[in-house]
Design a protein around this motif. Structure first.
Motif: not given
Lengths: 201, 199
Positions: A136-160
């Motif tokens: 996954i993309g490089k992030t500047m903080s643990q918050y950013g990392n957590k946010l990115l994972k959440e958003q990817l799980s919700k919006k991208v990994l939910s694709l077929s």
């Protein structure tokens, strides 16, 4: 719809051309650099660039924009109002719009950068730097990392699972492969500690 | 890019196969379709925008052909000869390949993620910008190949050789390595640790 891939040595980034073979209009995703090779390629194929989709405003993904706009009269789509001095058509999360006669959905995936967008064309998703093959993309903080994972799980990994992933760097992938073989989903010590606290709570 | 038409079966979201209204699961006779696709290949050298996901191909010689934007995801390839082929933006995700020859190929921007390779040769190949994440290899060889910018994240190698390969910008973060030779390859230029990643 035809998708062409161009490897830009500027930042080792991927530039994509999405062509509508009926109208012969095309969109460029992330013009990292606009080289003579890329121009010749577009002209040889007979496309006219009508749109530019920006996944995020980092130099290795937008540095070719000004040159491109000197040649083609294209609308720039981004989650920013401007990229440098270029005015953009601002897009929002989940917005569905049409470029070159093709339907696109914008998916906001902040974390690597606040303005990170992924673009979904039917079963092809352009993920920029938010999601790469295996990472996954490089992030500047643990918050950013957590946010990115959440958003990817919700919006991208939910694709077929057979949805193609075309990232800003590195080779292509598929949603099915990213669910299973992405190091980004590996739990960090902090995640495990958090889970333990969660269990205790 | 191959057509992203959906399978004609209501509720099925899988992309329909080349020359068919159905996906491999719902096609009434996938073996006949595989045979007809192979027959089609015989007369042409350039194969573009073909979706053969989930089909089984065996004992065919496709040597020297050029594949653009094709998908063989989740297909089974047994005793196939793809030597000296060109592949651009092709997908072999979760493929099962057994005793097949991919030597001397020129593959760029392709995905072999999650594929299973048994006794497959990629020797003397240009394997630039390819995704081998999660691939499992047994008795395979990548010797004398250029693996620039390719990725082998969470792959498993068993009795697999990478002798005299170019590993510049190659991500090699496997979960299993048994009897693997990296002799004469520039392993120091490969990315083996996440700390070295700067996307």
């Amino acid at each position: 719809m035809t998708v062409f891939f161009h490897y830009s040595l500027h930042g080792f980034a991927n530039v994509y051309l999405v062509g509508n073979d009926t109208t012969m209009e095309a969109a460029i995703v992330d013009p990292a650099a606009f080289t003579l090779g890329l121009l010749n390629f577009i002209e040889d194929k007979g496309y006219v660039v009508k749109a530019v989709l920006i996944t995020h405003n980092h130099p290795h993904h937008v540095d070719g924009l000004r040159t491109l706009l000197r040649i083609y009269d294209a609308t720039v789509y981004s989650s920013n109002a401007t990229i440098g001095d270029v005015a953009c058509r601002m897009i929002r999360d989940a917005e569905v719009f049409t470029v070159c006669g093709l339907e696109v959905q914008a998916l906001s995936v902040p974390g690597h950068s606040a303005d990170s967008m992924a673009y979904l064309f039917d079963k092809i998703v352009f993920t920029g730097d938010a999601l790469h093959a295996g990472l996954i993309g490089k992030t500047m903080s643990q918050y950013g990392n957590k946010l990115l994972k959440e958003q990817l799980s919700k919006k991208v990994l939910s694709l077929s699972d057979d949805c193609m992933v075309l990232p800003g760097h590195g080779p292509p992938s598929s949603i099915g492969a990213e669910k299973l073989y992405n190091l980004g989903w590996r739990k960090t010590k902090e995640d495990i500690r958090g889970d333990q606290y969660g269990l205790l709570a | 890019m191959y057509e992203l038409r959906r399978c004609a079966i209501a509720g099925c979201d899988v992309t329909a196969l080349h020359g068919s209204e159905y996906c491999a699961i719902h096609h009434p006779d996938p073996e006949a379709l595989s045979a007809s696709i192979l027959q089609e290949f015989a007369g042409i050298d350039v194969i573009k925008n073909l979706n053969a996901s989930g089909l089984r191909f065996q004992s065919a010689n496709l040597s020297g052909k050029r594949f653009y934007s094709c998908s063989f995801s989740r297909s089974v390839l047994q005793n196939m000869n793809f030597s000296a082929c060109t592949f651009r933006m092709c997908f072999f995700d979760f493929c099962f390949m057994d005793s097949s020859d991919f030597s001397g190929i020129d593959a760029q921007y392709c995905s072999f993620a999650g594929a299973r390779f048994l006794n497959v040769s990629f020797e003397h190949s240009e394997l630039v910008h390819n995704n081998f994440n999660g691939a499992r290899t047994n008795d395979c060889t990548f010797n004398y190949s250029n693996l620039y910018n390719s990725r082998f994240i969470m792959s498993e190698f068993e009795r697999t050789d990478f002798i005299d390969c170019n590993l510049k910008r190659t991500f090699i973060i496997p979960t299993k390595e048994t009897d693997v030779s990296w002799r004469l390859s520039n392993t120091q230029e490969a990315i083996r640790e996440l700390d070295r990643i700067d996307p």
